[in-house]
Design a protein around this motif. Structure first.
Motif, PDB file in Angstrom:
ATOM      1  N   ASP A   1       8.797  10.804  19.998  1.00  0.00           N
ATOM      2  CA  ASP A   1       9.691  11.072  18.867  1.00  0.00           C
ATOM      3  C   ASP A   1      10.065  12.552  18.792  1.00  0.00           C
ATOM      4  O   ASP A   1      11.122  12.910  18.282  1.00  0.00           O
ATOM      5  CB  ASP A   1       9.021  10.662  17.547  1.00  0.00           C
ATOM      6  N   MET A   2       9.172  13.389  19.287  1.00  0.00           N
ATOM      7  CA  MET A   2       9.412  14.833  19.198  1.00  0.00           C
ATOM      8  C   MET A   2      10.618  15.258  20.031  1.00  0.00           C
ATOM      9  O   MET A   2      11.207  16.311  19.796  1.00  0.00           O
ATOM     10  CB  MET A   2       8.148  15.586  19.641  1.00  0.00           C
ATOM     11  N   LEU A   3      10.982  14.446  21.005  1.00  0.00           N
ATOM     12  CA  LEU A   3      12.152  14.785  21.823  1.00  0.00           C
ATOM     13  C   LEU A   3      13.447  14.700  21.012  1.00  0.00           C
ATOM     14  O   LEU A   3      14.498  15.126  21.457  1.00  0.00           O
ATOM     15  CB  LEU A   3      12.232  13.881  23.057  1.00  0.00           C
TER      16      LEU A   3
ATOM     17  N   CYS B   1      13.765  16.332  18.229  1.00  0.00           N
ATOM     18  CA  CYS B   1      13.800  17.566  17.422  1.00  0.00           C
ATOM     19  C   CYS B   1      15.020  18.421  17.733  1.00  0.00           C
ATOM     20  O   CYS B   1      15.338  18.668  18.885  1.00  0.00           O
ATOM     21  CB  CYS B   1      12.526  18.377  17.646  1.00  0.00           C
ATOM     22  N   MET B   2      15.713  18.868  16.687  1.00  0.00           N
ATOM     23  CA  MET B   2      16.872  19.738  16.899  1.00  0.00           C
ATOM     24  C   MET B   2      16.580  21.179  16.485  1.00  0.00           C
ATOM     25  O   MET B   2      17.498  21.979  16.338  1.00  0.00           O
ATOM     26  CB  MET B   2      18.115  19.181  16.203  1.00  0.00           C
ATOM     27  N   ARG B   3      15.304  21.516  16.300  1.00  0.00           N
ATOM     28  CA  ARG B   3      14.895  22.903  15.997  1.00  0.00           C
ATOM     29  C   ARG B   3      15.601  23.464  14.765  1.00  0.00           C
ATOM     30  O   ARG B   3      16.056  24.600  14.772  1.00  0.00           O
ATOM     31  CB  ARG B   3      15.196  23.842  17.183  1.00  0.00           C
ATOM     32  N   CYS B   4      15.709  22.647  13.739  1.00  0.00           N
ATOM     33  CA  CYS B   4      16.439  23.100  12.556  1.00  0.00           C
ATOM     34  C   CYS B   4      15.559  23.938  11.639  1.00  0.00           C
ATOM     35  O   CYS B   4      16.054  24.745  10.851  1.00  0.00           O
ATOM     36  CB  CYS B   4      16.983  21.906  11.797  1.00  0.00           C
ATOM     37  N   GLY B   5      14.269  23.725  11.704  1.00  0.00           N
ATOM     38  CA  GLY B   5      13.369  24.494  10.851  1.00  0.00           C
ATOM     39  C   GLY B   5      13.178  23.926   9.457  1.00  0.00           C
ATOM     40  O   GLY B   5      12.479  24.512   8.640  1.00  0.00           O
ATOM     41  N   ALA B   6      13.778  22.772   9.158  1.00  0.00           N
ATOM     42  CA  ALA B   6      13.615  22.193   7.813  1.00  0.00           C
ATOM     43  C   ALA B   6      12.148  21.900   7.523  1.00  0.00           C
ATOM     44  O   ALA B   6      11.687  22.050   6.387  1.00  0.00           O
ATOM     45  CB  ALA B   6      14.443  20.915   7.681  1.00  0.00           C
ATOM     46  N   CYS B   7      11.419  21.506   8.546  1.00  0.00           N
ATOM     47  CA  CYS B   7       9.999  21.190   8.325  1.00  0.00           C
ATOM     48  C   CYS B   7       9.209  22.457   7.989  1.00  0.00           C
ATOM     49  O   CYS B   7       8.242  22.414   7.226  1.00  0.00           O
ATOM     50  CB  CYS B   7       9.413  20.466   9.533  1.00  0.00           C
ATOM     51  N   LEU B   8       9.626  23.583   8.552  1.00  0.00           N
ATOM     52  CA  LEU B   8       8.968  24.841   8.205  1.00  0.00           C
ATOM     53  C   LEU B   8       9.266  25.201   6.750  1.00  0.00           C
ATOM     54  O   LEU B   8       8.408  25.706   6.035  1.00  0.00           O
ATOM     55  CB  LEU B   8       9.478  25.992   9.085  1.00  0.00           C
TER      56      LEU B   8
ATOM     57  N   PRO C   1       5.220  22.863  11.195  1.00  0.00           N
ATOM     58  CA  PRO C   1       4.982  21.469  11.559  1.00  0.00           C
ATOM     59  C   PRO C   1       5.520  21.103  12.943  1.00  0.00           C
ATOM     60  O   PRO C   1       4.808  20.500  13.749  1.00  0.00           O
ATOM     61  CB  PRO C   1       5.709  20.700  10.459  1.00  0.00           C
ATOM     62  N   MET C   2       6.783  21.467  13.229  1.00  0.00           N
ATOM     63  CA  MET C   2       7.321  21.089  14.533  1.00  0.00           C
ATOM     64  C   MET C   2       6.519  21.728  15.659  1.00  0.00           C
ATOM     65  O   MET C   2       6.295  21.125  16.704  1.00  0.00           O
ATOM     66  CB  MET C   2       8.812  21.444  14.659  1.00  0.00           C
ATOM     67  N   GLY C   3       6.047  22.952  15.395  1.00  0.00           N
ATOM     68  CA  GLY C   3       5.272  23.669  16.401  1.00  0.00           C
ATOM     69  C   GLY C   3       3.912  23.034  16.653  1.00  0.00           C
ATOM     70  O   GLY C   3       3.413  23.043  17.774  1.00  0.00           O
TER      71      GLY C   3
ATOM     72  N   HIS D   1      11.575  15.394   5.285  1.00  0.00           N
ATOM     73  CA  HIS D   1      12.742  16.273   5.339  1.00  0.00           C
ATOM     74  C   HIS D   1      13.365  16.379   6.714  1.00  0.00           C
ATOM     75  O   HIS D   1      14.432  16.964   6.863  1.00  0.00           O
ATOM     76  CB  HIS D   1      12.370  17.665   4.822  1.00  0.00           C
ATOM     77  N   CYS D   2      12.702  15.855   7.697  1.00  0.00           N
ATOM     78  CA  CYS D   2      13.214  15.993   9.068  1.00  0.00           C
ATOM     79  C   CYS D   2      14.523  15.225   9.231  1.00  0.00           C
ATOM     80  O   CYS D   2      14.597  14.033   8.943  1.00  0.00           O
ATOM     81  CB  CYS D   2      12.173  15.480  10.058  1.00  0.00           C
ATOM     82  N   PRO D   3      15.581  15.899   9.691  1.00  0.00           N
ATOM     83  CA  PRO D   3      16.888  15.234   9.800  1.00  0.00           C
ATOM     84  C   PRO D   3      16.910  14.110  10.829  1.00  0.00           C
ATOM     85  O   PRO D   3      17.809  13.275  10.788  1.00  0.00           O
ATOM     86  CB  PRO D   3      17.831  16.367  10.203  1.00  0.00           C
ATOM     87  N   VAL D   4      15.967  14.118  11.755  1.00  0.00           N
ATOM     88  CA  VAL D   4      15.951  13.037  12.737  1.00  0.00           C
ATOM     89  C   VAL D   4      14.702  12.173  12.568  1.00  0.00           C
ATOM     90  O   VAL D   4      14.269  11.487  13.494  1.00  0.00           O
ATOM     91  CB  VAL D   4      16.077  13.570  14.184  1.00  0.00           C
ATOM     92  N   SER D   5      14.137  12.235  11.354  1.00  0.00           N
ATOM     93  CA  SER D   5      13.029  11.358  10.963  1.00  0.00           C
ATOM     94  C   SER D   5      11.869  11.320  11.959  1.00  0.00           C
ATOM     95  O   SER D   5      11.337  10.254  12.265  1.00  0.00           O
ATOM     96  CB  SER D   5      13.525   9.925  10.742  1.00  0.00           C
ATOM     97  N   ILE D   6      11.495  12.468  12.449  1.00  0.00           N
ATOM     98  CA  ILE D   6      10.308  12.513  13.314  1.00  0.00           C
ATOM     99  C   ILE D   6       9.078  12.370  12.413  1.00  0.00           C
ATOM    100  O   ILE D   6       8.959  13.093  11.420  1.00  0.00           O
ATOM    101  CB  ILE D   6      10.246  13.845  14.092  1.00  0.00           C
ATOM    102  N   PRO D   7       8.172  11.460  12.726  1.00  0.00           N
ATOM    103  CA  PRO D   7       6.972  11.322  11.894  1.00  0.00           C
ATOM    104  C   PRO D   7       6.011  12.479  12.183  1.00  0.00           C
ATOM    105  O   PRO D   7       4.923  12.274  12.741  1.00  0.00           O
ATOM    106  CB  PRO D   7       6.400   9.969  12.322  1.00  0.00           C
ATOM    107  N   ILE D   8       6.431  13.674  11.812  1.00  0.00           N
ATOM    108  CA  ILE D   8       5.736  14.885  12.257  1.00  0.00           C
ATOM    109  C   ILE D   8       4.242  14.849  11.932  1.00  0.00           C
ATOM    110  O   ILE D   8       3.404  15.099  12.795  1.00  0.00           O
ATOM    111  CB  ILE D   8       6.377  16.147  11.626  1.00  0.00           C
ATOM    112  N   HIS D   9       3.931  14.534  10.683  1.00  0.00           N
ATOM    113  CA  HIS D   9       2.513  14.614  10.319  1.00  0.00           C
ATOM    114  C   HIS D   9       1.675  13.557  11.026  1.00  0.00           C
ATOM    115  O   HIS D   9       0.512  13.779  11.328  1.00  0.00           O
ATOM    116  CB  HIS D   9       2.337  14.567   8.801  1.00  0.00           C
TER     117      HIS D   9
HETATM  118  S1  SF4 Z   1      12.616  19.171  10.674  1.00  0.00           S
HETATM  119 FE1  SF4 Z   1      12.562  17.782  12.430  1.00  0.00          FE
HETATM  120  S2  SF4 Z   1      14.306  18.385  13.702  1.00  0.00           S
HETATM  121 FE2  SF4 Z   1      13.952  20.057  12.258  1.00  0.00          FE
HETATM  122  S3  SF4 Z   1      12.604  21.490  13.394  1.00  0.00           S
HETATM  123 FE3  SF4 Z   1      11.294  20.144  12.180  1.00  0.00          FE
HETATM  124  S4  SF4 Z   1      10.756  18.486  13.598  1.00  0.00           S
HETATM  125 FE4  SF4 Z   1      12.550  19.521  14.469  1.00  0.00          FE
END
Ligand code: SF4
Lengths: 236, 484
Positions: free
Chosen positions: B310-312, B314-321, B342-344, B373-381
């Motif tokens: 799922d991490m692939l 990621c668009m590096r938007c930083g919303a998760c930060l 989180p993405m890191g 908040h992830c725009p591509v719904s990555i289940p980050i946690h």
């Molecule tokens: S919010 Fe989602 S898409 Fe944006 S940086 Fe974090 S993991 Fe990547």
């Protein structure tokens, strides 16, 4: 394996292997997508799109003006004549080489203006001199190929008649947008490019307002590397 | 490999240092709030369209991941057909080798660069400088960092840890700046000094936000215009493209662009978004004459078809930060990775493995705000938790923590207990956050997702997090006999 000089296969093989593919497929059909997003522009009329484009422009600190084909040259000359802070006495202008500009008499109007100290019309034969002119210009004037209402974005393709420098180097960018070319979202632009048989321009730049940064203490500063001021002139 | 940095310090030491720097985490907090509020307004304006966009983006990106070899190939072939020179880099070192080769073949020694995480990932600047190539970072924040010899603290606004007078001082000392501390004046000074560099540099180096397979195009999203300068004036251009940047076609690109600026900076669009398809065309007098694309994997393919695929997306938007309560306190520098927050936590071990990352994956409360908040719904946690489980299963964890994380893994994988936990909510929080075996074990507060509403994060982060962390560390020192 030695470094460098890798072939496409060297990159692809590990990916295929990881995916359990014996080899890279010759063709992959795009699935029927399950989701289609509703956009805020859905159902807006052409006139409403122009209104939205104009009001969104205000939100991103673009000065938008409307005019007709007959008043376009004068409208632009007025913007140039009004000047901007910090631009000094010299007022040089770089313009895209557009038939539409010649037709409405823009070049003549600018030459006639007593404010304009130098007018350069982009000329592919002049090579680097075009960029040098843009480097010191106060105004750069382009004709956008389209506008996007949702975000007040203008679409600016690069061509032999309109270099990248015009909308980038001068202190002020004036973009002319034909109201008829204003579409709801970027999607319509992308669909039009996708449907065309021609190769994409070397660059299509989507411009939404002045160059800006918030890198120092999140304080917004306009005019970083690109124009400090942006004007849209909407021709109806 | 330069994904990790400051590894001489332990995670705890880095965090300590960050917690002590009030300016830094206040700056991060301000950025989080500013982006968060603006993003929220735009999301609201879109109504149900926002969720639909997210879902659509997810299905598109998943489709690419499942057919990644096909789309990488399609992109490469189409970019080549556009007249770009392709360079294939299975590893970061391959990428460096190719870049040096390009400089050599063009006889170039001077480059300008616009912000690119990929180049940081491979440590490009250091290598170029060592070989005598001058490379100037042109993004304001990156230029500040380069001039100050510092590292990014946020992936979108990387120099937030410096205040205005520190920045003015850096330029006074290194570049002869003689203006005031006003951000506008400093920024306009940068405009002035960087302008002729763009014109003089022989090579422009840039990243790519999305690469379009069907057209072989690369794209760049910037606000300052430095990206446009880099791709307009140097005669030679080098574009770093990760194999995880690919979208199938132009329509998909629109979907991604509807999500990216809104999620990253709370804007409908950035000032500039360029779609580049090959070198300058016939009769064009600006734009690069030669475009070299470095298509780089560097460990990404291993995420495909894995529990982390799922991490692939990621668009590096930083919303998760921008929503993360842990990131708020320890800031980008605490993590010791160029991919923080989180993405890191998911990406860093995904790319470098578990051996050198210290206890990084515990810098997470598993609250799930990032996922929401992830725009591509990555289940980050969930993926962070998966890393924890893997670490324990592979026996790689710090010895003291192993048994307890085993217990945690059990906790999460045992459904009835998990459900009980959901109901218990706060009591579980108590159990995990204060005493008992679980507490002593977990380096960070493990909580059940949705244990409370997002509004409570602030209470959690403001009133308890820092104190908790300090106490907890003291406690840990005692149990571990000072061993770290
Ligand atoms: S919010 Fe989602 S898409 Fe944006 S940086 Fe974090 S993991 Fe990547």
């Amino acid at each position: 394996m030695a470094l460098g000089n890798k072939k496409l296969e060297d990159l692809l093989n590990p990916i295929s292997e990881q995916l359990g593919h014996a080899n890279v497929a010759d063709n992959v059909e795009m699935p029927e997508w399950e989701f289609k997003a509703k956009r805020v522009t859905d159902g807006l009329s052409a006139a409403e799109l122009v209104d939205l484009f104009e009001s969104e422009a205000g939100k991103i600190r673009v000065t938008a003006k409307r005019c007709t084909k007959d008043t376009l040259a004068q409208t632009i000359a007025e913007i140039v004549g009004a000047g901007v802070p910090d631009s000094g006495d010299a007022c040089s202008v770089v313009c895209a080489d557009e038939e539409a500009f010649a037709e409405i008499g823009l070049y003549d109007a600018l030459r006639a203006s007593d404010k304009v100290t130098d007018l350069h019309v982009w000329d592919e034969q002049a090579g680097q001199a075009n960029v040098d002119k843009a480097y010191v210009a106060t105004y750069g004037i382009t004709y956008a190929s389209a506008g996007i209402a949702e975000s007040a974005t203008i679409v600016q393709p690069t061509s032999a008649k309109c270099g990248r420098a015009i909308s980038l180097l001068p202190l002020v960018h004036i973009a002319v947008v034909n109201a008829r070319t204003i579409v709801p979202t970027m999607l319509e632009i992308m669909q039009a490019y996708a449907a065309s048989d021609e190769k994409l321009p070397s660059q299509v730049c989507f411009i939404s307002g002045p160059s800006a940064t918030a890198d120092i203490e999140l304080v917004r500063v306009e005019g970083v590397h690109g124009p400090m001021y942006v004007n849209y002139v909407i021709v109806e | 490999m330069s994904i990790l940095y400051n590894t001489e310090a332990t995670l705890a030491e880095r965090v300590d240092e960050c917690l002590a720097d009030d300016f830094k985490h206040n700056a991060i907090k301000a950025a989080q709030e500013a982006f968060y509020v603006k993003r929220g307004e735009l999301v609201e304006e879109m109504g149900e369209g926002w969720q639909q966009l997210r879902m659509h983006a997810m299905e598109v990106r998943n489709h690419v991941t499942e057919n990644l070899d096909y789309y990488v190939k399609q992109f490469a072939q189409n970019a080549e057909a556009n007249g770009c020179v392709m360079h294939y880099a299975p590893s970061g070192d391959d990428a460096l080798w190719e870049v040096l080769d390009i400089f050599e073949s063009h006889g170039a020694t001077y480059a300008v660069k616009s912000k690119s995480m990929m180049t940081e990932e491979v440590g490009l600047n250091e290598v170029l400088e060592e070989t005598g190539i001058k490379i100037t970072e042109t993004d304001c924040a990156e230029n500040i960092l380069q001039t100050a010899e510092s590292k990014p603290s946020h992936i979108v606004v990387p120099a937030l840890h410096f205040n205005r007078s520190a920045i003015a001082d850096i330029y006074r000392e290194k570049r002869g700046y003689d203006g005031t501390d006003v951000p506008e004046e400093i920024t306009h000074f940068l405009r002035k000094i960087l302008r002729h560099e763009f014109m003089e540099a022989e090579v422009g180096i840039r990243g790519c936000n999305f690469a379009v397979a069907s057209t072989g195009s690369v794209t760049l999203v910037t606000n300052e215009g430095n990206g446009r300068m880099v791709d307009s004036f140097p005669k030679v251009q080098i574009v770093f493209v990760g194999i995880d940047r690919i979208v199938p076609d132009l329509e998909a690109l629109d979907t991604m662009m509807a999500l990216l600026p809104r999620s990253a900076v709370g804007a409908k669009m950035t000032a500039y978004f360029s779609l580049d398809s090959g070198p300058r065309g016939t009769g064009e007098v600006d734009g690069p004459e030669d475009v070299h694309i470095i298509l780089m994997d560097n460990g990404r393919h291993e995420l495909a078809n894995s529990e982390f695929q799922d991490m692939l997306r990621c668009m590096r938007c930083g919303a998760c930060l921008n929503i993360c309560p842990v990131y708020r306190h320890i800031t980008g520098h605490g993590y010791g990775s160029i991919y923080p927050g989180p993405m890191g936590l998911v990406l860093t071990p995904g790319l470098v493995g578990y051996d050198d990352i210290d206890n990084m994956v515990y810098a997470c409360s598993l609250c799930g705000a990032c996922t929401e908040h992830c725009p591509v719904s990555i289940p980050i946690h969930d993926l962070v938790r998966q890393h924890r489980i893997n670490i324990v299963n592979q026996g790689k964890n710090h010895k003291i923590e192993v048994p307890i994380f085993k217990a945690l893994g059990l906790f999460w994988s045992n459904k009835p207990i998990y459900l009980a936990g959901m109901k218990l909510g706060a009591p579980i929080m108590e159990l995990l956050g204060h005493d008992g075996a679980l507490d002593a074990s977990s380096t960070w507060i493990p909580v059940v997702k949705n244990w409370t509403s997002t509004r409570d994060f602030d209470i959690l982060s403001k009133s308890r997090f820092r104190t908790w962390f300090k106490e907890h560390k003291a406690e840990q020192k005692n149990t571990e006999g000072g061993e770290q």
